[in-house]
Design an enzyme around this catalytic site. Sequence first.
Site, PDB file in Angstrom:
ATOM      1  N   HIS A 116      24.726  30.992  48.110  1.00 17.78           N
ATOM      2  CA  HIS A 116      24.839  32.367  48.717  1.00 17.78           C
ATOM      3  C   HIS A 116      24.134  31.871  50.149  1.00 17.78           C
ATOM      4  O   HIS A 116      23.087  31.475  50.041  1.00 17.78           O
ATOM      5  CB  HIS A 116      24.176  33.446  48.161  1.00 17.78           C
ATOM      6  CG  HIS A 116      22.714  33.004  47.729  1.00 17.78           C
ATOM      7  ND1 HIS A 116      22.609  32.505  46.240  1.00 17.78           N
ATOM      8  CD2 HIS A 116      21.630  33.248  48.022  1.00 17.78           C
ATOM      9  CE1 HIS A 116      21.496  32.297  45.977  1.00 17.78           C
ATOM     10  NE2 HIS A 116      20.831  32.930  47.031  1.00 17.78           N
TER      11      HIS A 116
HETATM   12  P1  AMP Z   1      17.556  33.128  46.828  1.00 18.88           P
HETATM   13  O1  AMP Z   1      16.164  32.940  46.924  1.00 18.88           O
HETATM   14  O2  AMP Z   1      18.132  32.515  48.030  1.00 18.88           O
HETATM   15  O3  AMP Z   1      18.123  32.975  45.370  1.00 18.88           O
HETATM   16  O4  AMP Z   1      17.905  34.825  46.864  1.00 18.88           O
HETATM   17  C1  AMP Z   1      18.308  35.436  46.014  1.00 18.88           C
HETATM   18  C2  AMP Z   1      18.827  36.891  46.722  1.00 18.88           C
HETATM   19  O5  AMP Z   1      19.586  37.760  46.120  1.00 18.88           O
HETATM   20  C3  AMP Z   1      17.469  37.781  47.313  1.00 18.88           C
HETATM   21  O6  AMP Z   1      17.690  37.892  48.684  1.00 18.88           O
HETATM   22  C4  AMP Z   1      17.585  38.832  46.371  1.00 18.88           C
HETATM   23  O7  AMP Z   1      17.216  40.060  46.989  1.00 18.88           O
HETATM   24  C5  AMP Z   1      19.170  38.854  46.018  1.00 18.88           C
HETATM   25  N1  AMP Z   1      19.531  39.565  44.660  1.00 18.88           N
HETATM   26  C6  AMP Z   1      18.690  39.556  43.567  1.00 18.88           C
HETATM   27  N2  AMP Z   1      19.399  39.893  42.378  1.00 18.88           N
HETATM   28  C7  AMP Z   1      20.504  40.527  42.914  1.00 18.88           C
HETATM   29  C8  AMP Z   1      21.590  40.912  42.402  1.00 18.88           C
HETATM   30  N3  AMP Z   1      21.624  41.227  41.062  1.00 18.88           N
HETATM   31  N4  AMP Z   1      22.741  41.425  43.331  1.00 18.88           N
HETATM   32  C9  AMP Z   1      22.537  41.247  44.544  1.00 18.88           C
HETATM   33  N5  AMP Z   1      21.635  40.695  45.239  1.00 18.88           N
HETATM   34  C10 AMP Z   1      20.357  40.176  44.557  1.00 18.88           C
END
Ligand code: AMP
Length: 201
Positions: A116
């Site tokens: 992502h």
């Molecule tokens: P990372 O540290 O790059 O894996 O970041 C994961 C991101 O996903 C964070 O910014 C969270 O706020 C976001 N996040 C966590 N769970 C969800 C979810 N179920 N749906 C959408 N975003 C999420």
Amino acid sequence: MTSKRKLEENLDGNKVSSKKSVPFWKTGLLSSMHDPELQVYKDDKLIIIKDKYPKAKYHFLVMPKENIPNLKSLKKENIDLLKHMHEKGKEMAEKSDADLKFRLGYHAVPSMSQLHLHVISQDFDSPCLKNKKHWNSFTTEYFVDSEEIIKELEKNGKVVKDVASSQELLKKDLRCHVCKKEMKTIPALKTHIKEHSYKKS
Ligand code: AMP
Ligand code: ZN
């Protein structure tokens, strides 16, 4: 028979139990990709969603439709896809607020599975930004610009990000991302960052 579970902590600070394989909470993005409340754009290659716990006024996640777990899984064949993700992320930022500064990048140590790209405005004005781990994950070398990742993949055919575990984020100083002033606490930092402008100059 019950399987042995261990406690882990995601970036949003939740203690979560997990099996040894892929912990269920790490797969949350895969279901959020198809959540109409969160989805803001899709085409044949990617989906863009609003981050469920936004760390700034605007915070989107750009995800490929094909299964690519993380940066380490990237191959030369994915360069065009990464460029497309970058372009669509940039368009989303422009559409949200063309005058506001954004960064587009990846966490070197992500907590969630499925690649992502974060598209995040630089005001960091959000109640979801609560702790040092959040702050340092977006403002230190743990946040790697999308263009740098693309260059590395073009040069080496793979992406190797050599940073320590996300626990190290807690050991780093808390510094303003604009003037680099060291701050003692998150509330003090949040008050301080309001002094800066995040408009493109
Ligand atoms: P990372 O540290 O790059 O894996 O970041 C994961 C991101 O996903 C964070 O910014 C969270 O706020 C976001 N996040 C966590 N769970 C969800 C979810 N179920 N749906 C959408 N975003 C999420
Ligand atoms: Zn400052």
